[in-house]
Design an enzyme around this catalytic site. Sequence first.
Site, PDB file in Angstrom:
ATOM      1  N   ASP A   1      47.298  39.637  29.363  1.00 51.89           N
ATOM      2  CA  ASP A   1      47.537  39.870  30.786  1.00 51.89           C
ATOM      3  C   ASP A   1      46.811  38.793  31.600  1.00 51.89           C
ATOM      4  O   ASP A   1      45.618  38.536  31.367  1.00 51.89           O
ATOM      5  CB  ASP A   1      46.993  41.271  31.139  1.00 51.89           C
ATOM      6  CG  ASP A   1      47.442  41.756  32.497  1.00 51.89           C
ATOM      7  OD1 ASP A   1      48.464  41.261  33.002  1.00 51.89           O
ATOM      8  OD2 ASP A   1      46.772  42.663  33.048  1.00 51.89           O
ATOM      9  N   HIS A   2      47.514  38.161  32.526  1.00 51.05           N
ATOM     10  CA  HIS A   2      46.918  37.162  33.436  1.00 51.05           C
ATOM     11  C   HIS A   2      46.179  36.025  32.726  1.00 51.05           C
ATOM     12  O   HIS A   2      45.071  35.639  33.142  1.00 51.05           O
ATOM     13  CB  HIS A   2      45.947  37.826  34.426  1.00 51.05           C
ATOM     14  CG  HIS A   2      46.629  38.708  35.419  1.00 51.05           C
ATOM     15  ND1 HIS A   2      47.394  38.222  36.462  1.00 51.05           N
ATOM     16  CD2 HIS A   2      46.669  40.055  35.529  1.00 51.05           C
ATOM     17  CE1 HIS A   2      47.874  39.234  37.156  1.00 51.05           C
ATOM     18  NE2 HIS A   2      47.464  40.362  36.614  1.00 51.05           N
TER      19      HIS A   2
ATOM     20  N   GLY B   1      44.096  47.478  41.599  1.00 52.04           N
ATOM     21  CA  GLY B   1      43.051  48.426  41.999  1.00 52.04           C
ATOM     22  C   GLY B   1      43.650  49.634  42.687  1.00 52.04           C
ATOM     23  O   GLY B   1      44.880  49.708  42.862  1.00 52.04           O
TER      24      GLY B   1
ATOM     25  N   HIS C   1      52.955  44.546  38.931  1.00 50.86           N
ATOM     26  CA  HIS C   1      51.516  44.692  38.668  1.00 50.86           C
ATOM     27  C   HIS C   1      50.950  45.704  39.665  1.00 50.86           C
ATOM     28  O   HIS C   1      51.589  46.048  40.651  1.00 50.86           O
ATOM     29  CB  HIS C   1      50.811  43.343  38.833  1.00 50.86           C
ATOM     30  CG  HIS C   1      51.009  42.430  37.662  1.00 50.86           C
ATOM     31  ND1 HIS C   1      49.972  41.937  36.911  1.00 50.86           N
ATOM     32  CD2 HIS C   1      52.142  41.946  37.094  1.00 50.86           C
ATOM     33  CE1 HIS C   1      50.446  41.175  35.945  1.00 50.86           C
ATOM     34  NE2 HIS C   1      51.763  41.154  36.032  1.00 50.86           N
TER      35      HIS C   1
ATOM     36  N   SER D   1      48.677  51.326  39.442  1.00 47.31           N
ATOM     37  CA  SER D   1      47.852  52.527  39.677  1.00 47.31           C
ATOM     38  C   SER D   1      47.909  52.910  41.145  1.00 47.31           C
ATOM     39  O   SER D   1      47.368  52.187  41.988  1.00 47.31           O
ATOM     40  CB  SER D   1      46.394  52.254  39.286  1.00 47.31           C
ATOM     41  OG  SER D   1      46.302  51.890  37.940  1.00 47.31           O
TER      42      SER D   1
ATOM     43  N   THR E   1      43.763  50.277  36.310  1.00 43.28           N
ATOM     44  CA  THR E   1      42.709  51.073  36.939  1.00 43.28           C
ATOM     45  C   THR E   1      42.805  52.551  36.537  1.00 43.28           C
ATOM     46  O   THR E   1      41.783  53.187  36.255  1.00 43.28           O
ATOM     47  CB  THR E   1      42.794  50.926  38.475  1.00 43.28           C
ATOM     48  OG1 THR E   1      42.748  49.532  38.783  1.00 43.28           O
ATOM     49  CG2 THR E   1      41.654  51.628  39.170  1.00 43.28           C
TER      50      THR E   1
HETATM   51  P1  13P Z   1      46.026  48.319  38.345  1.00 48.48           P
HETATM   52  O1  13P Z   1      44.648  48.182  37.810  1.00 48.48           O
HETATM   53  O2  13P Z   1      46.080  48.360  39.819  1.00 48.48           O
HETATM   54  O3  13P Z   1      46.775  49.433  37.703  1.00 48.48           O
HETATM   55  O4  13P Z   1      46.808  46.967  37.949  1.00 48.48           O
HETATM   56  C1  13P Z   1      46.909  46.622  36.618  1.00 48.48           C
HETATM   57  C2  13P Z   1      47.585  45.316  36.478  1.00 48.48           C
HETATM   58  O5  13P Z   1      48.476  44.970  37.214  1.00 48.48           O
HETATM   59  C3  13P Z   1      47.121  44.456  35.392  1.00 48.48           C
HETATM   60  O6  13P Z   1      47.681  43.193  35.443  1.00 48.48           O
END
Ligand code: 13P
Length: 279
Positions: free
Chosen positions: A81-82, A175, A203, A206, A228
């Site tokens: 991820d990222h 977040g 993305h 949450s 999150t």
């Molecule tokens: P959240 O932590 O807001 O669920 O986002 C997760 C995310 O997009 C990871 O790349």
Amino acid sequence: MLVNLKEIIGMAEKGNFAIPAFNVYNIETVMGVIDAAEELRAPVILQVYPRLVNEEVGFYIAPAVVAAANRATVPVCFHLDHGPSEMEAIRLLRWGATGIMYDGSVHPFEENVSNTKHIVDICDAINVGVEGELGHIGSVNDDEMEEFTDPQEAAEFVKRTGVCCLAVLIGNAHGHYKKTPKLDIDRVKAIREATGGTPLVLHGGSGIPDDQVKAAIKAGIRKMNIGTDVCCAFAEGTQKTLADPNRSLAVDVFMKVAIESVKTLAMEKIKLVEADGKA
Ligand code: 13P
């Protein structure tokens, strides 16, 4: 079974749903997500942030994810991820990843295109799909959001890089949102149309209201990230155990409620994105 990103995204595309992509941080979060996926017969993505790769926590987690995926009777993709650079991508590929995100959204457009294309070329050699990002998805703590993803730019980006899915900025952030987000669903549709139906990634999953998640999927979101909420579920489970005067301090037993709590959260999200019964 361990499957690659192209394959799992292809399932979502065919079935008009989204693959839930859970950020995992330790063996317990891996166990909770896999238990949920098995119980609901859902394809899932388990992904790790690059800091886990950099700090070499990944050295321990990666084999656990790969073992869990190989043993699972549902499709599981192991994804970065990222990823900020080639180093994290190569390291995680070596540790068994079957999907790579390269996030060049902080760079100017041309640099993002050429960096992403470079990662796609590397991953193509071993048939691993790449997720790109256009329109920088920030944090809920940022003062303001960057400009939302432009559909025409997205079309050029996808064409020139060959990514198999694209993360877009449409009012989402990482977040727990401080106020209810308002996703730009029309923009999702416009990006889908301009890119000739490229699978899109949401993305910041949450805390987006369920009706907006469903509308986004209808418009072309094929992967939704949840990070999150996984952390919160794990923390709540741990707190519950700590509050129990009869708790066992044997760590494996101590962790049982936290695993169950992650599983419950994962089951909710799997149902929300309609991935249940799709494996
Ligand atoms: P959240 O932590 O807001 O669920 O986002 C997760 C995310 O997009 C990871 O790349």
